[in-house]
Design a protein around this motif. Structure first.
Motif, PDB file in Angstrom:
ATOM      1  N   HIS A  29       0.850  -1.191   0.000  1.00  0.00           N
ATOM      2  CA  HIS A  29       0.000   0.000   0.000  1.00  0.00           C
ATOM      3  C   HIS A  29       0.888   1.245   0.000  1.00  0.00           C
ATOM      4  O   HIS A  29       1.876   1.314   0.737  1.00  0.00           O
ATOM      5  N   GLY A  30       0.527   2.228  -0.805  1.00  0.00           N
ATOM      6  CA  GLY A  30       1.282   3.469  -0.836  1.00  0.00           C
ATOM      7  C   GLY A  30       2.296   3.493  -1.964  1.00  0.00           C
ATOM      8  O   GLY A  30       2.540   2.485  -2.638  1.00  0.00           O
ATOM      9  N   PRO A  31       2.928   4.657  -2.181  1.00  0.00           N
ATOM     10  CA  PRO A  31       3.882   4.799  -3.298  1.00  0.00           C
ATOM     11  C   PRO A  31       5.148   3.990  -3.057  1.00  0.00           C
ATOM     12  O   PRO A  31       5.637   3.887  -1.933  1.00  0.00           O
ATOM     13  N   ARG A  32       5.680   3.417  -4.141  1.00  0.00           N
ATOM     14  CA  ARG A  32       6.903   2.630  -4.066  1.00  0.00           C
ATOM     15  C   ARG A  32       8.087   3.542  -3.756  1.00  0.00           C
ATOM     16  O   ARG A  32       8.213   4.627  -4.321  1.00  0.00           O
ATOM     17  N   PRO A  33       8.997   3.132  -2.858  1.00  0.00           N
ATOM     18  CA  PRO A  33      10.151   3.975  -2.510  1.00  0.00           C
ATOM     19  C   PRO A  33      11.033   4.250  -3.727  1.00  0.00           C
ATOM     20  O   PRO A  33      11.186   3.401  -4.612  1.00  0.00           O
ATOM     21  N   SER A  34      11.605   5.438  -3.771  1.00  0.00           N
ATOM     22  CA  SER A  34      12.490   5.832  -4.861  1.00  0.00           C
ATOM     23  C   SER A  34      13.876   6.143  -4.305  1.00  0.00           C
ATOM     24  O   SER A  34      14.043   6.383  -3.107  1.00  0.00           O
ATOM     25  N   ILE A  35      14.869   6.149  -5.194  1.00  0.00           N
ATOM     26  CA  ILE A  35      16.247   6.427  -4.791  1.00  0.00           C
ATOM     27  C   ILE A  35      16.452   7.931  -4.755  1.00  0.00           C
ATOM     28  O   ILE A  35      16.381   8.608  -5.780  1.00  0.00           O
ATOM     29  N   ARG A  36      16.675   8.461  -3.572  1.00  0.00           N
ATOM     30  CA  ARG A  36      16.957   9.883  -3.410  1.00  0.00           C
ATOM     31  C   ARG A  36      17.747  10.079  -2.114  1.00  0.00           C
ATOM     32  O   ARG A  36      17.621   9.267  -1.181  1.00  0.00           O
ATOM     33  N   PRO A  37      18.567  11.105  -2.045  1.00  0.00           N
ATOM     34  CA  PRO A  37      19.365  11.328  -0.831  1.00  0.00           C
ATOM     35  C   PRO A  37      18.514  11.892   0.304  1.00  0.00           C
ATOM     36  O   PRO A  37      17.359  12.287   0.107  1.00  0.00           O
ATOM     37  N   GLN A  38      19.115  11.904   1.469  1.00  0.00           N
ATOM     38  CA  GLN A  38      18.498  12.501   2.660  1.00  0.00           C
ATOM     39  C   GLN A  38      17.170  11.846   3.029  1.00  0.00           C
ATOM     40  O   GLN A  38      16.183  12.518   3.320  1.00  0.00           O
ATOM     41  N   GLN A  39      17.129  10.524   3.004  1.00  0.00           N
ATOM     42  CA  GLN A  39      15.948   9.825   3.480  1.00  0.00           C
ATOM     43  C   GLN A  39      16.359   8.466   4.034  1.00  0.00           C
ATOM     44  O   GLN A  39      17.352   7.876   3.623  1.00  0.00           O
TER      45      GLN A  39
END
Length: 372
Positions: A150-160
């Motif tokens: 459920h919810g948006p699929r995680p993406s590759i980004r800094p600071q998370q």
């Protein structure tokens, strides 16, 4: 005048004498001493009872709850026997064959990519991510996993950084089949340790040993470095630090919440209708745990990716961790308990107990003084 004299005499008769007053005070003081003595006599019992209640509340988080038997009559027992034959005689061999075939394909592709593309780090990382996701999908298929995201699929980004409640090592596998996370995980021996060293390090995973204090400093430094990289895989942390039986959440460690970056909560809830997915690592190996999953009908699970959270002005990392734990507990329907999960492995030292005892010495002296 006669009436006044009569009133005075009646008042004098109702008023207790000095001797009676002193006798009543003496009885009252004796009663207090007896009550205090009785309380002191039962204090060890009360202490043991309170300790048993606390221990029961703590150990309840780390106990497997076996399902209630349903094969208790002549009508259901044959169906249960048929189910055992299907699960162990048909499903288990098919799943083992599927898992073995998946490992053969994975190793046949992973090692050439890992060693031959050393000079092409970007392409090597991308291919290794897909191979790890593929292998985790094979694992899930070997349990007949029914996973609903459920919810948006995680993406590759800094600071998370992503944080999730922890029930078993399969939490990582279930999340990894959708996104190649870099996970923070305890070092393991055997074939799990081999996979950690040879395969999972390729996606940026960080290993630690909870008994080594130096590892904590190293892990803290690596966490900060990892969150700064733009091309690094999303960082996944299980802040409870140990597996909990999917009915409770224990205290979150604050390390993931003092990095100064976005914290993305992930709530995981297993359905116990087919199998209890809790891994009691103190009583069974991970191989035994996988065998239990592979001989069940299915592993049914819901995963919720919640809204990213940021630390608020004036909020401490501990308060931030508790706020995120509240979100995960509510979403997954778990009960919060105020225990540190590391107590599962480490009991308070005798020195700490002795120090607490010394702090209570003045109070004990005062009680004895009043008793005498």
């Amino acid at each position: 005048m006669a009436g006044l004299g009569s009133s005075i005499s009646e008042t004098d008769l109702d008023r207790p004498s000095i001797e009676e007053y002193l006798a009543a005070e003496s009885i009252r003081e004796s009663s207090k001493k007896l009550l205090l003595r009785d309380l002191l006599d039962i204090s060890p019992t009360l202490k043991e009872a309170a300790g048993a209640i606390v221990d029961d509340s703590f150990t309840r988080c780390f106990k497997s709850n076996p399902p209630e038997p349903w094969n208790w009559n002549i009508y259901l027992f044959p169906l249960w026997c048929l189910g055992v034959v299907i699960r162990y005689g048909i499903l288990f061999p098919v799943r083992v064959t599927t898992l073995a075939a998946g490992w053969i394909v994975f190793f046949a592709a992973f090692f050439p990519v890992h060693f031959l593309l050393r000079g092409h780090n970007k392409w090597r990382r991308k291919i290794e991510r897909k191979l790890v996701e593929m292998m985790c999908s094979v694992f899930v298929a070997s349990w007949t996993g029914v996973i609903k995201y459920h919810g948006p699929r995680p993406s590759i980004r800094p600071q998370q950084v992503f944080v999730a409640n922890h029930t078993s090592m399969i939490d990582f596998i279930i999340l990894e089949q959708m996104t190649a996370f870099a996970v923070i995980m305890q070092k393991h021996p055997g074939w799990v340790g081999f996979i950690q060293k040879t395969i999972l390090e390729s996606v940026g995973c960080i290993w630690f040993n909870r008994t080594e204090s130096k590892d904590r400093e190293i892990v803290s430094r690596k966490l900060r470095e990892h969150t700064q990289g733009a091309d690094n895989n999303p960082l996944l942390i299980f802040p409870e630090g140990t597996c909990v039986n999917n009915h409770y959440t224990v205290m979150f460690k604050k390390g993931a919440f003092e990095l100064g970056c976005a914290v993305c909560p992930v709530a995981i809830k297993y359905n116990r209708i087919f199998v209890d997915a809790f891994w009691n690592s103190k009583k069974q190996s991970f191989t035994t745990h996988l065998g239990q999953l592979m001989t069940s009908w299915a592993v049914v699970c819901d995963v919720w990716y919640l809204e990213p959270q940021y630390i608020r002005p004036g909020e401490t990392p501990i308060e931030f961790a508790e706020r995120v734990r509240d979100m995960i507990s509510v979403r997954a329907g778990l009960k919060k308990v105020p225990w540190d999960g590391y107590l599962k492995y480490f009991r308070p030292s005798p020195k700490l107990i002795e120090r607490k005892y010394e702090l209570c010495q003045p109070l004990q002296f005062l009680v004895k003084y009043k008793q005498n």
